[in-house]
Design an enzyme around this catalytic site. Structure first.
Site, short mmCIF file in Angstrom:
data_model
loop_
_atom_site.label_atom_id
_atom_site.label_comp_id
_atom_site.label_asym_id
_atom_site.label_seq_id
_atom_site.Cartn_x
_atom_site.Cartn_y
_atom_site.Cartn_z
N ILE A 158 98.89 -44.15 -40.35
CA ILE A 158 98.47 -44.09 -38.95
C ILE A 158 98.57 -42.65 -38.47
CG2 ILE A 158 98.84 -44.95 -36.61
CD1 ILE A 158 100.35 -47.32 -37.80
N LYS B 15 84.51 -39.53 -28.16
CA LYS B 15 84.80 -40.90 -28.59
C LYS B 15 83.51 -41.68 -28.87
CE LYS B 15 89.31 -41.03 -28.53
NZ LYS B 15 90.09 -41.33 -29.76
N ASP C 216 98.26 -32.05 -39.13
CA ASP C 216 97.45 -31.53 -38.03
C ASP C 216 96.01 -31.85 -38.40
OD1 ASP C 216 95.89 -30.08 -36.24
OD2 ASP C 216 97.24 -28.36 -36.20
N TYR D 88 85.44 -36.11 -23.19
CA TYR D 88 86.18 -37.20 -23.85
C TYR D 88 85.23 -38.35 -24.20
CZ TYR D 88 89.81 -40.72 -24.67
OH TYR D 88 90.61 -41.68 -25.24
N ASN E 186 94.12 -42.77 -35.34
CA ASN E 186 94.58 -42.96 -33.97
C ASN E 186 94.79 -41.65 -33.22
OD1 ASN E 186 96.13 -44.41 -31.72
ND2 ASN E 186 97.69 -43.04 -32.56
N LYS F 201 110.84 -33.97 -35.19
CA LYS F 201 111.27 -34.45 -33.87
C LYS F 201 111.53 -35.96 -33.84
CE LYS F 201 108.83 -30.97 -31.06
NZ LYS F 201 107.84 -30.79 -29.96
N THR G 61 102.08 -40.06 -38.62
CA THR G 61 101.95 -38.61 -38.75
C THR G 61 102.22 -37.93 -37.42
OG1 THR G 61 99.60 -38.33 -38.14
CG2 THR G 61 100.07 -39.00 -40.41
#
Length: 267
Positions: free
Chosen positions: A7, A146, A50, A142, A77, A38, A32
Site C-alpha cells: 500500500i 485523479k 517516494d 486535483y 493510495n 517516523k 510506504t
C-alpha cells in the site's frame, strides 16, 4: 498462503486504515512512506518510498520482492491534494501534483508488473476520487490528476487481462483523514480577484473532510474486491449525494450541471 499487499502512502489516513484492517484479516501488508522511521509503532512494516522518484520506486519494489518473492496486490493510495484558482497556482505545483497522483502510480504499476506477469496473477487497485469525475472550481488540478488516473486504469486493465492481472479503481468521496493538512493551498491573496470565492471554498472543503466518513469503510471495500474474481472497473465509495453527483453529470445537460456546482460552491 497469505497474500502480500503493498500500500503506497500506508503510514496515515486511508492507507493506514486499509493496512490495519487487512493485517487483522491475516494478510502480509507493507505500507510506504518517504520517512518510514517516523512510524515505528505501525502494526505492519513501512518501507521507504517516494513515488515521484523512479529510483525510489525501483528500490522499494526490489526490497519487498527480496522479502516475499511475490506482490499479490498493489494499492496505489499515495496522493496529495491541491487547491487554488487555476490562474494563480504555480505551474511547478501543478506538475508536482501530477507527479504524485498520476505518474507515481504509473511508475509503481510498471515496477510490479514483471513479477505479477511471471506469477500469472495480481491485483492493482488505484485510489482515485469522486472529484476525478468532474472539473471542480478551485480543485481543477486535483480533479484532473485523479480523472487521468481513472482513465489510465481503463486502458491498463484491457492491456493486462491476457496476463491474468486485474486492475480496478476506488473513487472515494470525503473521508475523515489528514489530507487537508497536507494539501497544497495557493495563497489566499488580499488583492486577488478570487479572494472572496476561493476563501469560501477553502472553508467548505475543510468542513467536508472534518465531517467525512470513516476510512474503515474503504478498507472493507478493498477486502471485498480482493475476494472478487472479476472486479468491476470502477467503484465509488462515499455519501449518497457525492455518488449521485456522478449520475447527475451523466444525465443532465452540461450547463444545468454547471449551474448546480456553482450554486453549491456559492459562485
Amino acid at each position: 498462503m497469505s497474500k502480500t499487499i503493498l500500500i503506497t502512502g500506508g503510514s496515515s489516513g486511508i492507507g493506514k486504515s486499509m493496512g490495519e484492517f487487512l493485517t487483522q484479516k491475516g494478510f502480509k501488508v507493507y505500507g510506504t512512506s518517504r520517512f518510514p522511521e517516523k512510524y515505528t509503532n505501525s502494526i505492519f512494516p513501512i518501507l521507504k518510498l517516494d513515488v515521484t522518484k523512479p529510483d525510489s520506486i525501483r528500490a522499494c519494489v526490489e526490497t519487498l520482492l527480496s522479502k516475499t518473492k511475490a506482490i499479490d496486490v498493489l494499492i496505489n493510495n499515495a496522493g496529495v491534494g491541491i487547491t487554488g484558482p487555476l490562474e494563480e497556482i504555480p505551474m511547478a505545483e501543478m506538475k508536482n501534483n501530477f507527479e504524485t497522483n498520476f505518474f507515481g502510480p504509473i511508475g509503481m504499476i510498471n515496477a510490479v508488473l514483471p513479477s505479477m506477469r511471471a506469477q500469472k496473477s495480481g491485483l492493482i487497485i488505484n485510489i482515485t476520487s469522486i472529484a476525478g469525475y468532474m472539473g471542480l472550481p478551485f480543485r481543477g488540478v486535483y480533479s484532473a490528476s485523479k480523472g487521468a488516473l481513472e482513465l489510465i486504469t481503463e486502458a491498463y486493465r484491457m492491456e493486462l487481462k491476457p496476463f491474468g492481472i486485474n486492475m480496478t479503481n476506488i473513487a472515494p468521496g470525503d473521508f475523515s483523514t489528514n489530507i487537508a493538512a497536507g494539501r497544497y493551498h495557493a495563497p489566499l491573496k488580499d488583492n486577488s480577484a478570487y479572494q472572496k470565492t476561493y476563501g469560501a471554498t477553502l472553508e467548505l472543503l475543510d468542513d467536508h473532510v472534518d465531517d467525512g466518513e470513516d476510512p474503515q469503510i474503504l478498507a472493507k471495500v478493498v477486502y471485498r474486491i480482493m475476494q472478487t474474481k472479476h472486479p468491476k472497473i470502477h467503484y465509488k465509495v462515499g455519501a449518497f449525494l457525492q455518488k449521485f453527483s456522478i449520475v447527475l453529470k451523466r444525465l443532465l445537460p452540461d450547463h444545468w450541471y454547471e449551474r448546480i456546482l456553482m450554486s453549491f460552491y456559492k459562485l
